[in-house]
Design a protein around this motif. Structure first.
Motif, PDB file in Angstrom:
ATOM      1  N   HIS A 125       0.842  -1.200   0.000  1.00  0.00           N
ATOM      2  CA  HIS A 125       0.000   0.000   0.000  1.00  0.00           C
ATOM      3  C   HIS A 125       0.875   1.248   0.000  1.00  0.00           C
ATOM      4  O   HIS A 125       2.070   1.165   0.268  1.00  0.00           O
ATOM      5  N   HIS A 129       1.516   4.001   1.839  1.00  0.00           N
ATOM      6  CA  HIS A 129       2.072   4.811   2.929  1.00  0.00           C
ATOM      7  C   HIS A 129       3.589   4.887   2.779  1.00  0.00           C
ATOM      8  O   HIS A 129       4.222   3.926   2.328  1.00  0.00           O
ATOM      9  N   HIS A 159       6.115   2.282   3.467  1.00  0.00           N
ATOM     10  CA  HIS A 159       6.078   1.135   2.558  1.00  0.00           C
ATOM     11  C   HIS A 159       6.492   1.471   1.114  1.00  0.00           C
ATOM     12  O   HIS A 159       6.873   0.581   0.367  1.00  0.00           O
ATOM     13  N   HIS A 197      -7.390  -1.247   5.600  1.00  0.00           N
ATOM     14  CA  HIS A 197      -6.370  -0.600   6.434  1.00  0.00           C
ATOM     15  C   HIS A 197      -6.855   0.790   6.853  1.00  0.00           C
ATOM     16  O   HIS A 197      -7.205   1.014   8.001  1.00  0.00           O
ATOM     17  N   ASP A 204      -0.369  -4.012   6.162  1.00  0.00           N
ATOM     18  CA  ASP A 204      -1.036  -3.202   7.195  1.00  0.00           C
ATOM     19  C   ASP A 204      -2.537  -3.445   7.084  1.00  0.00           C
ATOM     20  O   ASP A 204      -3.121  -3.271   6.013  1.00  0.00           O
ATOM     21  N   HIS A 260      -4.725  -0.344  12.405  1.00  0.00           N
ATOM     22  CA  HIS A 260      -3.953  -1.584  12.544  1.00  0.00           C
ATOM     23  C   HIS A 260      -4.692  -2.530  13.495  1.00  0.00           C
ATOM     24  O   HIS A 260      -5.529  -2.091  14.272  1.00  0.00           O
TER      25      HIS A 260
HETATM   26 ZN   LIG Z   1       0.043   1.754   6.452  1.00  0.00          ZN
END
Ligand SMILES: [Zn+2]
Length: 279
Positions: A77, A79, A82, A168, A196, A231
């Motif tokens: 994903h 973010h 990541h 997420h 996540d 999370h």
């Molecule tokens: Zn994330």
């Protein structure tokens, strides 16, 4: 599962075992646990799972590997913990290895990743206007399920990947629609890596039922409990039955992890970065 210590050079090939090496196992804010990015290896095949802001640094600093060694990539994903190292990875592919990095990515994610995250930094070069495919080469990917959540299948050499849509960041608690794209991954129908995700026992139970060969689960875990709804929290994960907890290793944690004993609570344990988990 067996574990093997890191010696002095990160291994990109092995004897054929399915191996998981977490470059980091921490959350987005914890500097000393180096986020949660990992290298999966099997025989001659490898794939980097996520490339966060600290990934290029830790790869070279502690694991003696250059970013240009990465030939295959999959992302969970968008973010920054990541994908924040993606610009450097793209540029090292273009200028150093001079070969695009193979990537497994659903079409919709490719489009969003380029337009919303990467384009600002790397759309121009001295050779003219660049596109996603100047840096990355898409491997074939096939949608194999739409309900109750989307699932895609792809192969990287001998490693089979099934990407499944996770929940997420959602603007409406129960909807996949109106939420940020995010995926978990099943490797070789044996190892479940959640990426996540919020606590979603229905999804985990569905996957365990449909993929009975799953022998281990690497699950996102917020030990502090501050980010419930984004999370899965440690307390929520304790609600899984004992037989599920026993095959669960927890990652994406913060320093509060030192205050709990996952083995005592029936889990397999916390993921340690810098160790090969082999199956
Ligand atoms: Zn994330």
């Amino acid at each position: 599962m067996t574990t093997k210590e890191f010696s002095n050079q990160l291994e990109f090939t092995n004897d054929g075992k399915l191996s998981f090496f977490f470059l980091g196992a921490g959350n987005a804010f914890q500097k000393t646990y180096f986020q949660s990015n990992l290298l999966v290896v099997k025989g001659e095949s490898h794939v980097l799972v996520d490339c966060g802001t600290l990934c290029p640094y830790i790869l070279e600093k502690e694991y003696n590997a250059k970013l240009s060694k990465i030939k295959n990539l999959v992302l969970t994903h968008p973010h920054a913990d990541h994908i924040g190292g993606m610009e450097e990875l793209a540029l090292s592919a273009y200028y150093i290895s001079k070969h695009p990095v193979n990537i497994v990515i659903p079409k919709i994610f490719k489009k969003k990743l380029w337009n919303e995250s990467l384009k600002g930094g790397i759309q121009y070069s001295e050779n003219g206007k660049m596109t996603f495919n100047d840096y990355f080469s898409e491997l074939p990917i096939k949608k194999i399920q739409t309900k109750p959540f989307e699932m895609f299948e792809a192969n990287i050499g001998s490693i089979n990947l099934k990407l499944f849509r996770t929940r997420h960041i959602t603007t409406r608690a129960t909807s996949f629609k109106d939420s940020q794209l995010s995926y978990g991954i099943i490797f070789d129908d044996r190892i479940l890596f959640t990426g996540d995700t919020q606590y979603n026992p229905e999804q985990i139970n569905f996957l365990l039922e449909h993929f009975p060969k799953i022998e281990h689960i690497f699950h996102d875990c917020d030990v502090s409990g501050y980010s419930v709804g984004v999370h899965a929290s440690y307390e929520q994960l304790k609600l899984f039955p004992q037989e599920v907890r026993a095959k669960m290793s927890l990652y994406h944690y913060n320093k509060k992890m030192q205050e709990v004993s996952p083995e005592k609570d029936g889990f397999s344990g916390f993921v340690q970065r810098g160790v090969y988990y082999e199956f």
